[in-house]
Design a protein around this motif. Structure first.
Motif, PDB file in Angstrom:
ATOM      1  N   LEU A  25      38.597 -30.400  11.725  1.00  0.00           N
ATOM      2  CA  LEU A  25      37.365 -30.193  10.956  1.00  0.00           C
ATOM      3  C   LEU A  25      37.432 -28.899  10.156  1.00  0.00           C
ATOM      4  N   LEU A  26      38.031 -27.862  10.742  1.00  0.00           N
ATOM      5  CA  LEU A  26      38.214 -26.612   9.996  1.00  0.00           C
ATOM      6  C   LEU A  26      39.096 -26.848   8.779  1.00  0.00           C
ATOM      7  N   LEU A  27      40.196 -27.591   8.961  1.00  0.00           N
ATOM      8  CA  LEU A  27      41.107 -27.860   7.850  1.00  0.00           C
ATOM      9  C   LEU A  27      40.406 -28.658   6.746  1.00  0.00           C
ATOM     10  N   ILE A  28      39.562 -29.604   7.138  1.00  0.00           N
ATOM     11  CA  ILE A  28      38.803 -30.374   6.154  1.00  0.00           C
ATOM     12  C   ILE A  28      37.862 -29.450   5.384  1.00  0.00           C
ATOM     13  N   SER A 151      32.922 -22.512  10.031  1.00  0.00           N
ATOM     14  CA  SER A 151      32.520 -21.824   8.805  1.00  0.00           C
ATOM     15  C   SER A 151      33.624 -20.948   8.232  1.00  0.00           C
ATOM     16  N   MET A 152      34.668 -20.671   9.027  1.00  0.00           N
ATOM     17  CA  MET A 152      35.795 -19.930   8.470  1.00  0.00           C
ATOM     18  C   MET A 152      36.472 -20.713   7.350  1.00  0.00           C
ATOM     19  N   GLY A 153      36.165 -22.007   7.270  1.00  0.00           N
ATOM     20  CA  GLY A 153      36.691 -22.798   6.164  1.00  0.00           C
ATOM     21  C   GLY A 153      36.247 -22.275   4.811  1.00  0.00           C
ATOM     22  N   GLY A 294      36.602 -12.632   4.845  1.00  0.00           N
ATOM     23  CA  GLY A 294      35.529 -13.563   5.146  1.00  0.00           C
ATOM     24  C   GLY A 294      35.714 -14.275   6.465  1.00  0.00           C
ATOM     25  N   ALA A 295      36.950 -14.632   6.800  1.00  0.00           N
ATOM     26  CA  ALA A 295      37.200 -15.314   8.077  1.00  0.00           C
ATOM     27  C   ALA A 295      36.898 -14.396   9.250  1.00  0.00           C
TER      28      ALA A 295
END
Length: 447
Positions: A25-28, A151-153, A294-295
């Motif tokens: 999900l993070l990668l998406i 949210s790190m995405g 940001g991450a």
């Protein structure tokens, strides 16, 4: 009002699968922001080739995308309340990726605008069902951290989009940057559709049919609105977050332009040290600034809020309130400096502080909403955030830049500088709204 249905049973998720699913999900979400933000590093060459003004850059990067993204997020969230959330996410990913590649074929401003609208249509199907899935995957006490991880995405996608877009544009032009950035999402959509698990289960087919009918009859969107209307905290947090997004999205399309117009000589010299052209150097520098900084901020905000929120729920709004004030002087140092190095360093620190709000805000929205309303609550929150932040932020900063540069005779360099400063100062309003939410948050949490 129809009684709210009991939420469907949720399958137990193993720790190993949870880790895989969260990573996917993070990668998406990274791809979501690669495709959304790559336009920012390409704004200056697009502007030159198509003969655009800054307000048109703002409309292309914000308003056109946001109108469809925000409006369609609501019916998609409605479908996610009773539908197969992984398939919704996978289909949306394939759609926005295809439209990103189509941006590279645009020959006019109107064509590019329409392609960006297509990206917005696809991306509307990502975060509301993803937030709902994550809330089912993890325990309540880990919710802010999990949503902060997802949210790190935002910063990581900005990093990849800015860096990759700048390097490809320098080598092959801005059109190829769009095409290349869209291709991986189509492949990732296949993986998501085949491997992401929908944790909702029922004991029997009859029970599943009954629960589905209950969901339809109860009209979750109507019920969610009725429930959230009484939640003072939700609206304060939503509009505070919208202002934070207004600042972030408003400044993003003009960050590279700021350096091109005010620090081009130094940027060219710095790029030459690494055998890079100005576009490639700025893409890497701004991408690393937004991505890594940001991450760090996004994840740290969730961890801090979970740590102190266990003792006092007010931490979920105190953290973003304090950060909203602290980031302003840091940003001002960056844009007022005559040194590109100082500016990049200050903006890196600003990226850390400026993203602390992600996890606490999304966790607050998910915890205030009842379980069967969480995707809808997320969509309403994102509707407010993106309509104000993404829809108006870039257009506002672009129009203000044009006004300062043309009407006030400041020139393009000073025009964009002061537009960025004015946008940053609106963060004081967000801080006040977050702080006001301290009065009601403890009484309004649902669980």
């Amino acid at each position: 009002m129809t009684d709210a249905p009991a939420p469907p049973a949720v399958r137990a998720i193993t720790a190993g699968y949870r880790g895989y699913a969260m990573g996917l999900l993070l990668l998406i979400y990274v791809m979501n922001f690669v495709d959304r933000q790559v336009v920012n590093i390409l704004a200056e060459p697009i502007k030159r080739e198509l003969g655009l003004l800054d307000w048109q850059v703002g409309a292309m990067s914000g308003l056109a995308f946001a109108l469809f993204y925000t409006v369609l997020g609501l019916p998609i969230a409605r479908a996610a309340e009773r539908g197969h959330r992984p398939l919704i996410i996978a289909g949306a990913l394939a759609l926005w990726s295809l439209f990103t590649s189509l941006c590279g074929f645009a020959q006019t401003f109107t064509q590019l605008l329409l392609a960006r609208i297509g990206v917005g249509v696809g991306e509307a199907g990502c975060t509301p069902p993803a937030h709902s899935l994550i809330t089912d995957y993890v325990a309540k006490e880990k919710r802010a951290s999990a949503l902060a991880f997802y949210s790190m995405g935002t910063p990581l996608g900005s990093l990849v989009g800015m860096a990759l877009g700048g390097l490809i544009a320098d080598a092959y032009g801005w059109r190829m940057a769009f095409i290349v950035c869209g291709i991986p999402g189509v492949l990732l959509a296949i993986v998501a559709g085949l491997t992401l698990v929908e944790p909702r289960i029922s004991a029997t087919a009859d029970e599943f049919k009954l629960r589905t009918q209950q969901m339809r009859d109860a009209k979750p969107f109507r019920d969610a609105l009725a429930t959230l209307r009484t939640k003072r905290t939700f609206w304060l947090v939503s509009f505070a977050a919208a202002i934070k997004a207004f600042i972030g999205y408003g400044q993003a399309p003009f960050a590279a332009s700021f350096f091109y117009r005010n620090h081009l000589e130094e940027v060219t010299r710095l790029g030459a040290m690494f055998s890079l052209q100005p576009g490639g150097f700025l893409g890497l520098a701004l991408g690393l600034m937004a991505g890594i900084g940001g991450a760090i901020g996004a994840y740290a905000g969730g961890v801090i809020a979970d740590k102190y929120g266990g003792r006092d729920f007010r931490a979920y709004v105190s953290v973003p309130a304090i950060a909203s004030v602290a980031v302003i002087p840091v940003f001002l140092v960056g844009v007022m400096s005559s040194s590109a190095v100082v500016a990049i360093g200050s903006l890196f620190l600003g990226a850390v502080i400026g993203t602390l709000w992600y996890g606490p805000v999304y966790a607050t929205a998910q915890t205030i909403a009842k379980p069967h309303m969480r995707a809808t609550a997320s969509a309403i929150l994102l509707f407010i955030i993106n309509l104000i932040g993404l829809g108006l932020g870039p257009l506002f900063v672009g129009a203000l830049s044009d006004m300062f540069a043309i009407s006030f005779g400041m020139g393009e360099g000073e025009g964009v500088r002061w537009a960025l400063i004015v946008a940053a100062l609106t963060g004081l309003i967000a801080a006040v709204l977050f702080w006001m939410a301290r009065r009601s948050i403890r009484e309004e949490m649902e669980g």
